[in-house]
Design an enzyme around this catalytic site. Sequence first.
Site, PDB file in Angstrom:
ATOM      1  N   ARG A 130      -0.595  -5.769   8.824  1.00  0.00           N
ATOM      2  CA  ARG A 130      -1.873  -5.808   8.243  1.00  0.00           C
ATOM      3  C   ARG A 130      -2.064  -5.882   6.989  1.00  0.00           C
ATOM      4  NH1 ARG A 130      -5.683  -1.270  11.368  1.00  0.00           N
ATOM      5  NH2 ARG A 130      -4.698  -1.115  13.359  1.00  0.00           N
ATOM      6  N   CYS A 131      -2.954  -6.403   6.244  1.00  0.00           N
ATOM      7  CA  CYS A 131      -2.949  -6.129   4.801  1.00  0.00           C
ATOM      8  C   CYS A 131      -3.206  -4.790   4.560  1.00  0.00           C
ATOM      9  CB  CYS A 131      -4.118  -7.085   4.359  1.00  0.00           C
ATOM     10  SG  CYS A 131      -5.666  -6.553   4.950  1.00  0.00           S
ATOM     11  N   THR A 132      -3.314  -3.861   5.269  1.00  0.00           N
ATOM     12  CA  THR A 132      -3.619  -2.671   4.820  1.00  0.00           C
ATOM     13  C   THR A 132      -2.386  -1.821   5.391  1.00  0.00           C
ATOM     14  OG1 THR A 132      -4.801  -2.012   6.867  1.00  0.00           O
ATOM     15  CG2 THR A 132      -6.296  -2.331   4.739  1.00  0.00           C
TER      16      THR A 132
ATOM     17  N   ASN B 207       0.850  -1.318   0.043  1.00  0.00           N
ATOM     18  CA  ASN B 207      -0.123  -0.058   0.175  1.00  0.00           C
ATOM     19  C   ASN B 207       0.884   1.192  -0.045  1.00  0.00           C
ATOM     20  OD1 ASN B 207      -2.480  -1.645   0.321  1.00  0.00           O
ATOM     21  ND2 ASN B 207      -1.249  -2.177   2.263  1.00  0.00           N
TER      22      ASN B 207
END
Length: 519
Positions: free
Chosen positions: A287-289, A259
Amino acid sequence: MSLSITSVVAGREVPGAPGGRLRSVSPARTAEVVADIELGDAGTFAAAALAAREAQPSWSDIPAPVRGRAIAHIGRLVEANAERLARLVTTETGKPYAEALGEVREIIDTCDFFLGEGRRLYGQTVPSEMPDKQLFTFRNPVGVVAVITAGNFPVAVPAWYLVPALLCGNAVVWKPADYAAASARALFDLLTHGGGLPDGVLNLVLADGEQTFAGLGQSLAGGRLDKIGFTGSSAVGARIGELAGRYLQSPCLELGGKNPMVVTPSADIDLAVSAALFSGFGTAGQRCTSLGTVIVHEDVADRFTVRLDEAVRNAPVGDPFAGVVYGPMLNQRFAERFEEYLTWIEPHHRLLGSNGTGRITAQNARPGFVGDPAAGLYYHPVIVAGLRADDALFREETFGPVVGLMTYSDLAEAIRLANAPGYGLSASIFTGDPAEAFRFRRGISAGMVSVNNSTSGAEAHLPFGGNGKSGNGSRQSGVWVLDQFTRWQSMNWDYSGTLQKAQMDVTELIPDETFRLAD
Ligand code: UN1
């Protein structure tokens, strides 16, 4: 205190650990055993899918508003147990207690949203092209849903699937991450008790990846499974998509991210620095974010870099119960993988944010570390400046406390760099210029865009999901996830008493095409 945890199929615990045993320890204090886990195997998974198949029709017969009330009760029970659940999440995953409380809040938010959906779950009445005929649409449950989730959000992300799946009238087999099994079992117990769920409507399967995969295959081949929801790595997501595709199913995939955060010349630099600190290092970057790369305009790069370096150096790291920015890695597996990412650092990179890299120990100490670094899986934060577009650290997801830094000279270049790794989950821009914000939104491939905010921390009622290597375009949360857990059914009802043929028996008004307005 150590718990013993098993799978639960059709309301009964599965004895005998057919898939072997696992001991889960706290990553913050690896001497502390959290749970002894009795794993199931592919057979356990297939049995759970069968139990779900049998339980589903009567669950979907319960009126949706009544299922909505069950969700309301679940939300209240989670709220009454919020601190206990958050403590368990922090102990088992090492995420800071404030984040764990936020994660529990996210379950409650999800219940708050979907309890009302029980009274909505709207279909439409649609006009027909013929008289005395009415068209309708209905949402039907898909049937049996398998939900496979990661351990970085051991309770919130599962709730994003489980709550709407149940509300929509599906029965579920949930396979949580084995290294966060105690948190999963706690959520499972809150859902079954709070919801008063009949046996078999929600089943818990604890198993390793290969047994899960075999169980999925068996269940699909046996016609016991109608939908898969998966949160995890892009590589495993691709395997699941491939398997589901053989059965003409499209799974809901929530995968990795790389990201980007773009910092423009008009940005509030202090704000951008605090967002980069939280996005990059919150949850130890797991986190995936989480923030992957900061792409900063060359005119403000020096100012931003000096301040981010300082903020990361001063960030409290350590005991997750002591108000730190981040604690340990989730478990040994993630720690080892992070060490591998650190080998991608190249001679042309400049390391900032810390006085060391790798594991924090007495010899490789971090000034101001909170607690005893030897007790857990703690790693130095690292900012890798001077990233280039062909570096592995730029192209690949690096789950852990590492953030890349590079510069750009015009917005089109920043957007190109932001899209280049081929993920498309979350992206953020710091700017005071609305035109830049909207140009960025339009150009970016991400499913989620933040303006002057963190790449992480999505609210629970906006569509959540990504494109490219981040997912197959499916979306979770809010009304959008209903399309994952229901299928549209259309109905036409002709009460004319004659066979009216669509397209052929339509009466049209005749236009006078020769008409012209007077000059
Ligand atoms: C994930 O890491 O899989 O937006 C989900 C966020 C959280 C969810 C992250 N609400 O960062």
